[in-house]
Design a protein around this motif. Structure first.
Motif, PDB file in Angstrom:
ATOM      1  N   ASN A 135       0.409  52.095  72.338  1.00 37.61           N
ATOM      2  CA  ASN A 135      -0.367  52.945  73.239  1.00 37.61           C
ATOM      3  C   ASN A 135      -0.339  54.412  72.811  1.00 37.61           C
ATOM      4  N   ARG A 137       4.862  47.686  72.986  1.00 40.14           N
ATOM      5  CA  ARG A 137       3.538  47.902  73.608  1.00 40.14           C
ATOM      6  C   ARG A 137       3.312  49.386  73.887  1.00 40.14           C
ATOM      7  N   VAL A 138       4.379  50.088  74.261  1.00 32.53           N
ATOM      8  CA  VAL A 138       4.255  51.533  74.460  1.00 32.53           C
ATOM      9  C   VAL A 138       3.888  52.200  73.129  1.00 32.53           C
TER      10      VAL A 138
END
Ligand code: FAD
Ligand code: NAG
Ligand code: NAG
Ligand code: NAG
Ligand code: NAG
Ligand code: NAG
Ligand code: NAG
Length: 622
Positions: free
Chosen positions: A511, A507-508
């Motif tokens: 981002n 998920r990072v």
């Protein structure tokens, strides 16, 4: 016999007149296919003409008489062009994992797991090919070798230094030949890479062709940037030199960039049919291995579509029926856990509790988001492109249809993502060699059902060393009945802790500013509302899938005294009997961090040499 000179002259003249080359054939190719129903005897019988079996049988046939017993037929006929064209390998319908997947009775064994308690109670259809070439006929064609540290561990576990990387590398080299990438056809300046040609034979090598695709999906080059943003470096040597680290453009088992067709284990068979006396019993299922009073494996009862007969082995029988069917055949033949056999009224020949146990199956899950780059499926499915792309493939072997591959990356999770690991998880992961990646990331893109999102980009972490264990057992003494298997997914908390950490890491990556230019809209799956550990884990259990690398159900070990769960020794000989070996993904002592086929071909080369040298025959080995 004296041949009249005039006859020879006529032969020479007829050749030069027609300007064709006279080919002297050892035999007709069709002579390699046995007529069913007749008992026959060979030096060696290989049960299962799959990935490992064809490589092994073909090498043995260079020095001995060999028959292959394969339950299926020819994928070149039975699977249309789906096993030939690289792009189709991503979309073969029978790869579906839901129990109502589109069936393909000519190609697939139609095997479904028991309900998986760690995966939301799902039952999973596990595609495995019933065809000459086995699963190499419909896999994704990634060619990657395992790591030096994993081989050191293999050598230690089985007590045999010939499994150290330096000793094993020559077999990798012997099994394949490299064709360099065709940069002109690839035509993607932002997807160039370097590789280590010295990892391949400089003197020809073996039948499996290794190369890189002639086209790169633009979505994958973008998603690779998200992985780079996480700190993974572009690999300069690739994944064939004993390290699996960072991001790389993976090599494929492709005939060559020139032809851009699948290269499978049938490369070995084609060569053996031309050069040896190998015999193939196709559409023929092995039902039982028979033994003499001294517990030596002597013959195999087989069935060609219901017609039963017996094939005998003067020297040895090798079972290469894959990680699900090899343990089944051992058990119905009297080799396996005593209780299981007795429950089925099978006389116990060798009580081996490890048969069918230790099943290790890697799994992956996906975090996806809308992106603006085109993806290969939308490009191919666009009616405006279809004619030109077909011609591009047929005329030039390039373009999207020529390609099955993009980027993969490997890492051990960095410290920031290990903070919540339990003491048990930390201790377990610390036992893995330093060069053993914990997670592999796969990048793909597929069409979106929402019109404002052109592509759903997928970043998929794969757990490379599952601590969860499944098993294979039998529900009857009859090979016609399917084996019963449990994949064990996410039943060990080490795996769920790893999955949770990898999920957060990816998920990072989503981002990162590196892919901000192509991102559109909120996360697609599981969606921004899924944030608690419990919700994330529930999503992973509901959606995770196999990468089809199931292994270790007849694990290799030093000895029964050293490891009571071992089934074969380091030369793949089954404990407790003679004249019988098992050789396929079931004998890996543990799931390797790489993809299996490269190592299976090399393992077949290694054990073929051992079988011939232990027979007293001379190794002819071409
Ligand atoms: C969809 C998919 C994608 C994959 N992608 C990759 C990849 O990209 N790279 C990679 O390295 N690996 C990949 N794999 C994994 C790899 O293909 C397998 O690990 C490998 O092919 C297993 O080889 P094997 O010799 O153990 O068994 P198989 O190749 O499955 O061979 C077993 C053979 O035995 C035959 N058989 C079974 N029982 C009997 C019997 N009783 N009598 C006669 N014959 C019998 C079967 O029909 C089959 O031909 C993938 C697998 C799948 C399914
Ligand atoms: C084949 O071998 C089996 C077992 O040895 C025997 O029962 C059978 O009669 C044989 N068949 C033929 C046709 O010889
Ligand atoms: C594969 O076969 C199908 C059906 O015959 C055909 O429509 C398709 O164009 C073929 N693909 C290629 C790349 O030749
Ligand atoms: C790479 O090049 C292709 C083709 O020119 C392009 O579509 C794609 O967006 C580029 N990817 C990156 C990451 O620059
Ligand atoms: C560790 O646990 C805390 C508290 O539950 C959580 O906020 C944090 O995101 C977790 N970190 C990782 C890397 O999983
Ligand atoms: C296989 O695993 C399942 C789930 O752990 C278990 O219930 C079953 O008893 C096992 N079967 C065998 C034969 O080991
Ligand atoms: C993603 O970025 C946003 C905005 O910078 C931030 O609030 C959020 O915490 C980030 N999420 C992750 C998983 O890094």
């Amino acid at each position: 016999m004296l041949i009249p000179k005039t006859y020879l002259l006529a032969l020479v003249l007829s050749c030069s007149f027609t300007l064709t080359t006279c080919t002297k054939r050892k035999r007709l190719p069709s002579s390699a296919y046995a007529i069913p129903g007749f008992n026959a005897t060979y030096d060696y019988l290989v049960v299962g003409g799959g990935t490992t079996g064809l490589a092994l049988a073909s090498r043995l046939a260079e020095s001995a008489s060999v028959a292959i017993i394969e339950a299926g037929g020819f994928y070149e006929l039975d699977n249309g062009n789906q096993s030939i064209v690289p792009y189709y390998s991503l979309l073969i319908p029978f790869l579906g994992v839901a129990p109502d997947y589109p069936r393909h009775p000519l190609m697939d064994w139609d095997r479904t797991s028991t309900p998986l308690s760690g995966a939301d109670g799902r039952t999973i259809h596990y595609a495995m090919s019933k065809t000459l070439g086995g699963s190499s006929s419909h896999n994704t064609m990634a060619y990657l070798r395992s790591t030096k540290g994993s081989f050191q561990r293999w050598a230690e576990v089985v007590g045999d230094n010939s499994y150290m990387w330096d000793s094993f590398l020559p077999y990798y080299k012997k099994s394949c030949q490299l064709t360099p990438p065709d940069w002109k056809k690839r035509d993607t300046p932002n997807a160039t890479f370097t590789y280590d040609a010295s990892a391949f034979s400089s003197r020809g090598g073996g039948p499996i062709r290794v190369s890189w695709a002639n086209w790169v999906d633009p979505t994958t080059t973008w998603l690779a940037k998200a992985l780079q943003a996480l700190g993974m470096k572009l690999s300069t040597e690739g994944f064939n030199s004993g390290t699996l680290s960072g991001i790389g453009a993976w090599s494929n088992t492709l005939i060559s960039p020139k032809y851009a067709e699948r290269s499978s284990a049938t490369e070995y068979l084609k060569k053996a049919i031309e050069e040896t006396e190998i015999m193939v019993y196709h559409h023929t299922q092995a039902l039982k291995v028979n033994f003499n009073a001294q517990k030596k494996a002597t013959s195999v009862r087989v069935s060609t579509q219901g017609l039963e007969y017996v094939l005998s082995a003067r020297l040895e029988i090798i079972i290469s029926a894959g990680a699900i069917h090899s343990p089944q055949l051992l058990m119905v033949s009297g080799i396996g856990p005593k209780n299981t056999l007795q429950n089925q009224n099978i006389p116990v020949l060798s009580d081996l509790p490890g048969v069918g146990q230790n099943l290790q199956d890697k799994l992956f899950f996906t975090v996806s988001s809308g992106i603006t780059t085109p993806n290969v499926i939308s490009i191919v499915n666009n009616p405006a492109n279809s004619a030109s792309l077909l011609h591009q493939y047929l005329d030039d072997q390039s373009g999207p249809l020529s390609s099955a591959g993009g980027y993969l990356s490997f890492e051990k999770l960095p410290a920031a993502f290990r903070t919540n690991f339990s003491a048990r998880t930390r201790a377990a992961l610390a036992t893995l060699p330093a060069d053993w990646p914990e997670i592999e990331y796969i990048v793909t893109g597929f069409p979106s059902s929402q019109s404002r999102i052109p592509t759903v980009g997928a970043l998929s972490p794969t757990i490379l060393f599952p601590f969860s264990r499944g098993n294979v057992t039998i529900s009857s003494p009859n090979m016609a009945d399917p084996p019963v298997f449990n994949l064990g997914w996410l039943t060990d908390p080490i795996d769920t802790e790893l999955a949770l950490a990898a999920f957060k890491r990816i998920r990072v990556g989503w981002n990162s500013s590196a892919i901000a230019p192509i991102k559109t809209g909120p996360e697609v799956s599981p969606g921004p509302g899924v944030t608690s550990d419990a919700d994330i884990l529930a999503y992973i259990r509901k959606t995770c899938n196999q990468v089809w690398h199931v292994s270790s159900t007849c694990a290799m070990g030093k000895s029964l005294a050293n490891n009571p769960m071992a089934v074969v020794d380091s030369k793949a000989r089954v404990f407790g009997v003679t004249g019988l070996r098992v050789l396929d993904a079931s004998v890996f002592p543990f799931a390797l961090p790489s993809h299996p086929t490269a190592t299976l071909y090399a393992l077949a080369e290694k054990i073929a040499e051992d079988i011939i040298s232990s027979s007293g025959k001379t190794w002819v080995g071409r």
